[in-house]
Design an enzyme around this catalytic site. Structure first.
Site, PDB file in Angstrom:
ATOM      1  CD  GLU A 178      -3.078  -1.198   0.477  1.00  0.00           C
ATOM      2  OE1 GLU A 178      -3.393  -0.167  -0.144  1.00  0.00           O
ATOM      3  OE2 GLU A 178      -3.715  -2.259   0.393  1.00  0.00           O
TER       4      GLU A 178
HETATM    5  C1  LIG Z   1       3.218  -9.828   0.094  1.00  0.00           C
HETATM    6  C2  LIG Z   1       3.008  -8.729  -0.897  1.00  0.00           C
HETATM    7  C3  LIG Z   1       1.763  -8.510  -1.436  1.00  0.00           C
HETATM    8  C4  LIG Z   1       1.577  -7.506  -2.390  1.00  0.00           C
HETATM    9  N1  LIG Z   1       0.342  -7.367  -2.980  1.00  0.00           N
HETATM   10  C5  LIG Z   1       0.224  -6.554  -4.062  1.00  0.00           C
HETATM   11  C6  LIG Z   1      -0.979  -6.551  -4.840  1.00  0.00           C
HETATM   12  O1  LIG Z   1      -1.946  -7.233  -4.527  1.00  0.00           O
HETATM   13  N2  LIG Z   1      -1.031  -5.778  -5.952  1.00  0.00           N
HETATM   14  C7  LIG Z   1       0.024  -4.990  -6.338  1.00  0.00           C
HETATM   15  O2  LIG Z   1      -0.097  -4.311  -7.353  1.00  0.00           O
HETATM   16  N3  LIG Z   1       1.168  -4.957  -5.615  1.00  0.00           N
HETATM   17  C8  LIG Z   1       1.305  -5.727  -4.490  1.00  0.00           C
HETATM   18  N4  LIG Z   1       2.470  -5.736  -3.778  1.00  0.00           N
HETATM   19  C9  LIG Z   1       3.565  -4.895  -4.204  1.00  0.00           C
HETATM   20  C10 LIG Z   1       3.875  -3.767  -3.242  1.00  0.00           C
HETATM   21  O3  LIG Z   1       2.875  -2.791  -3.308  1.00  0.00           O
HETATM   22  C11 LIG Z   1       5.265  -3.246  -3.595  1.00  0.00           C
HETATM   23  O4  LIG Z   1       6.179  -4.256  -3.193  1.00  0.00           O
HETATM   24  C12 LIG Z   1       5.586  -1.925  -2.950  1.00  0.00           C
HETATM   25  O5  LIG Z   1       4.809  -0.900  -3.505  1.00  0.00           O
HETATM   26  C13 LIG Z   1       7.060  -1.560  -3.096  1.00  0.00           C
HETATM   27  O6  LIG Z   1       7.487  -1.700  -4.407  1.00  0.00           O
HETATM   28  P1  LIG Z   1       8.827  -2.541  -4.704  1.00  0.00           P
HETATM   29  O7  LIG Z   1       8.696  -3.852  -4.042  1.00  0.00           O
HETATM   30  O8  LIG Z   1       9.081  -2.539  -6.160  1.00  0.00           O
HETATM   31  O9  LIG Z   1       9.967  -1.751  -3.969  1.00  0.00           O
HETATM   32  P2  LIG Z   1      10.787  -0.510  -4.540  1.00  0.00           P
HETATM   33  O10 LIG Z   1       9.870   0.492  -5.127  1.00  0.00           O
HETATM   34  O11 LIG Z   1      11.892  -1.023  -5.389  1.00  0.00           O
HETATM   35  O12 LIG Z   1      11.390   0.072  -3.203  1.00  0.00           O
HETATM   36  C14 LIG Z   1      12.572  -0.438  -2.572  1.00  0.00           C
HETATM   37  C15 LIG Z   1      12.968   0.533  -1.456  1.00  0.00           C
HETATM   38  O13 LIG Z   1      13.268   1.820  -2.039  1.00  0.00           O
HETATM   39  C16 LIG Z   1      12.461   2.820  -1.463  1.00  0.00           C
HETATM   40  N5  LIG Z   1      12.100   3.794  -2.493  1.00  0.00           N
HETATM   41  C17 LIG Z   1      11.564   3.577  -3.709  1.00  0.00           C
HETATM   42  N6  LIG Z   1      11.338   4.732  -4.331  1.00  0.00           N
HETATM   43  C18 LIG Z   1      11.738   5.716  -3.520  1.00  0.00           C
HETATM   44  C19 LIG Z   1      11.763   7.131  -3.584  1.00  0.00           C
HETATM   45  N7  LIG Z   1      11.271   7.805  -4.629  1.00  0.00           N
HETATM   46  N8  LIG Z   1      12.264   7.802  -2.548  1.00  0.00           N
HETATM   47  C20 LIG Z   1      12.717   7.162  -1.450  1.00  0.00           C
HETATM   48  N9  LIG Z   1      12.719   5.839  -1.307  1.00  0.00           N
HETATM   49  C21 LIG Z   1      12.230   5.119  -2.337  1.00  0.00           C
HETATM   50  C22 LIG Z   1      11.236   2.095  -0.922  1.00  0.00           C
HETATM   51  O14 LIG Z   1      10.602   2.815   0.126  1.00  0.00           O
HETATM   52  C23 LIG Z   1      11.845   0.791  -0.445  1.00  0.00           C
HETATM   53  O15 LIG Z   1      12.385   0.942   0.828  1.00  0.00           O
HETATM   54  C24 LIG Z   1       2.657  -6.696  -2.773  1.00  0.00           C
HETATM   55  C25 LIG Z   1       3.917  -6.906  -2.209  1.00  0.00           C
HETATM   56  C26 LIG Z   1       4.105  -7.906  -1.297  1.00  0.00           C
HETATM   57  C27 LIG Z   1       5.487  -8.134  -0.746  1.00  0.00           C
END
Ligand SMILES: Cc1cc2nc3c(=O)[nH]c(=O)nc-3n(C[C@H](O)[C@H](O)[C@H](O)COP(=O)(O)OP(=O)(O)OC[C@H]3O[C@@H](n4cnc5c(N)ncnc54)[C@H](O)[C@@H]3O)c2cc1C
Length: 602
Positions: A409
């Site tokens: 979220e």
């Molecule tokens: C169990 C699980 C269920 C999920 N369910 C869903 C679902 O139903 N539908 C769906 O669409 N998604 C889902 N997700 C995805 C989830 O919403 C994303 O994992 C989340 O938004 C983070 O994206 P990412 O994993 O690519 O991390 P990244 O975006 O790569 O982030 C990695 C780190 O970098 C930081 N970061 C990234 N950008 C910035 C910035 N601009 N400034 C500062 N820090 C930054 C983040 O805060 C984090 O600490 C799920 C994930 C999990 C693990």
């Protein structure tokens, strides 16, 4: 009636610059009969169907998650937020929060499945669907005949959600789109019937939302179940779309509106996720204190040790603060929706705008409560000692399940920056007057402080005075930072994060104080001793955080006389005349929780 309500109802973010009277906040103690029944039937379901079978969830029994979701549908728990016209219960926002809250008690696996289905899997259709789309899909989703999932994230597009590569290409006859792309981390993917999919049409700046029925013969395939740290029985898979045909009438809203849909669905998702950490916290406090009452070391139950009392008190305080803030915001949203409907907005528009208005509070709650539940479960593990590390005892899974709430979220980093960013934008648009109060604070800094000793004899008079000054810290720090960096402020992330922490602590502390003040007035101060202690302890902890974060922010961008003046302001604005005895407060709270053998403040 509506006018009075509207006058008293603050806009999102205005809590910083306007005083809220305790009579104007909604608290858990205000639940009506219908809401209490909703809460009790949710608890009954959780105890019977989820809590009693937690081992099945830990053994990755996805079929059992699905079975429980079906029963939740039969009990009406999936339809609380759905308007009656689409065969839902059409209950208010507070009731929908209650169900999210109490369903979270047993296992994160189920509350994730529940949240993904009722929130991001269904809400985009109820909020943005056409009448035909709603009639076709929503009743099935509300009853649990069908389950929904939400496909936004991709391997290369996580926090940067609008950067997805999934494509939607219009057919030559203009009758359907062909969707191709890879989605990742999709909750409920393993058993859902419908996906909300975001894809890009041509080289559009923004993505577009589609309703896609799950039909493997239509180019849809799934990856294996992800191997996860926690929420073991929540189905999480990759979803591949290979020239999946979607009728044009299944586009959600308009072309290019997908990012907006995704973000608005997340606003609702964020506050509900916060709620969905609360019962988990309550049960962890209860399990923790039960264990501490029974476990004997050095010939005494460990609850008698100050070290354990401190943990129980902090766990209870965080839970109580989360409850206070979540239900305050939920009722604000419910009232805003009612006002908009009275003004002639459709339910759909009213709900969208009502939640959007409080997007700042939704982000604040998501961050605060997801971190509190983690802290609470961590201390729960510690209270259990070696047994805390055992997969046969309840704390280990609670600890692992809590961790995800900081990630999905919108990560907590993103939500922290959003909360401050949205507030600054609101101020620029004139929706919240931050400039006037920030200028007044700047003037106050130049003036001579009053040396009068105020009369703090009335309940919370000192705390409220302090809270008003804590707001000045935010205005001082954020006001100067905006002046210094202008639109470049967003580039100064660590400063934004510090400002967000100050903002979060103010909202949480104020909500806790107001709830307790309201209850002390109506139930009597003598009846609210431990709650008063909790409000005081929360405020003390919040003030300590604000001192640390305020200092960090100030010295990151101010120098010389300006720095000295702001640091003096910080000291003045965070000063207690009478320091609370936090050890005594903690003992008072822990003794109450120990005597009740559980968390009994809800
Ligand atoms: C169990 C699980 C269920 C999920 N369910 C869903 C679902 O139903 N539908 C769906 O669409 N998604 C889902 N997700 C995805 C989830 O919403 C994303 O994992 C989340 O938004 C983070 O994206 P990412 O994993 O690519 O991390 P990244 O975006 O790569 O982030 C990695 C780190 O970098 C930081 N970061 C990234 N950008 C910035 C910035 N601009 N400034 C500062 N820090 C930054 C983040 O805060 C984090 O600490 C799920 C994930 C999990 C693990």
């Amino acid at each position: 009636m509506e006018t009075i309500q509207q006058d008293n109802l603050l806009r999102g973010g205005q809590f910083l610059v306007k005083e809220t009277k305790c009579e104007d906040v909604f608290t858990l103690e205000d639940l009506n009969e219908e809401q209490r029944m909703m809460r009790d039937s949710t608890k009954e379901f959780v105890d019977r169907k989820l809590w009693a079978h937690w081992e099945r969830f830990e053994k990755k029994d996805y079929a059992y998650t699905e079975e429980c979701m079906r029963e939740a549908g039969e009990l009406g728990l999936l339809s609380v937020a759905v308007p009656e016209k689409y065969e839902g219960m059409g209950m208010g926002f507070v009731s929908t929060m209650l169900v999210c809250d109490y369903i979270s008690g047993a296992t994160g696996s189920f509350s994730t499945a529940f949240g993904a289905h009722t929130g991001i899997g269904t809400m985009p259709i109820t909020l943005y669907g056409t009448e035909e789309q709603k009639m076709k899909y929503v009743p099935k989703l509300a009853s649990g005949e069908w389950f929904g999932a939400y496909c936004l994230t991709e391997p290369g597009a996580g926090s940067d959600a609008n950067s997805g590569k999934t494509k939607a290409v219009l057919s030559e006859d203009g009758k359907h789109y062909s969707i191709t792309g890879q989605k990742m981390w999709i909750s409920n993917a393993g058993f859902c019937n419908l996906f909300i999919v975001f894809a890009r049409i041509e080289d559009d700046k923004n993505i577009t939302g589609f309703i896609v029925e799950n039909d493997p013969s239509n180019g849809i395939s799934l990856g294996d179940e992800e191997k996860k740290l926690g929420i073991h029985s929540s189905s999480t898979r990759q979803v591949f779309f290979n020239e999946t045909k979607v009728p044009v009438e299944n586009m959600l809203s308009e072309r290019g509106n997908g990012f907006k849909i995704a973000m608005n669905a997340l606003n609702v998702g964020r506050i509900k996720l916060a709620a969905a950490c609360l019962e988990a916290q309550r049960r962890v406090v209860t399990e923790g204190v039960k264990y501490a009452n029974e476990r004997v070391q050095f010939k005494t139950p460990i609850i008698n040790f100050g070290a354990i009392k401190a943990k129980i008190a902090d766990m209870a305080v965080n839970t109580y603060a989360g409850e206070s803030a979540c239900y305050r915001a939920a009722k604000n949203i419910e009232d805003r929706i009612a006002i908009r409907q009275a003004d002639g907005n459709s339910h759909q528009e009213a709900e969208l705008k009502g939640v959007e208005e409080y997007a700042i509070e939704c982000s604040i709650l998501k961050v605060a409560v997801s971190e509190d539940v983690q802290q609470t479960t961590d201390e729960g593990v510690q209270i259990f000692g070696g047994m805390g590390f055992s997969a046969d005892a309840p704390m280990e899974k609670a600890w692992r399940d809590a961790r995800i709430a900081r990630i999905y979220e919108g990560t907590n980093e993103i939500n922290r920056m959003l909360s401050v960013g949205m507030l600054v934008k609101k101020a620029m648009k004139g929706h919240v007057d931050l400039l006037g109060p920030a200028t007044a604070v700047a003037d106050e800094l130049m003036g001579i402080p009053s040396f009068d000793t105020p009369d703090f004899s009335e309940l919370f008079s000192e705390e409220k005075d302090l809270l008003a000054r804590l707001k000045k810290v935010f205005l001082m720090v954020a006001g100067s930072a905006v002046q210094k960096f202008g639109p470049e402020l967003e580039q100064h992330q660590q400063l934004m994060l510090a400002a967000a922490d100050i903002l979060i602590e103010i909202y949480m502390a104020e909500s806790t104080l107001l709830r307790t003040e309201k209850n002390a007035k109506r139930f009597g101060q003598d009846n609210q001793g431990p709650q008063i202690a909790m409000a005081q302890l929360y405020l003390y902890n919040a003030t300590e955080t604000i001192i640390r974060k305020g200092k960090e922010a100030i010295i990151s961008f101010a120098e010389g006389d300006e720095q000295r003046m702001m640091l003096m302001g910080l000291k003045r604005f965070t000063k207690y005349t009478n320091n609370p005895n936090v050890v005594a407060l903690r003992n008072q709270i822990a003794d109450k929780v120990a005597a009740d053998n559980g968390y009994t403040f809800d």
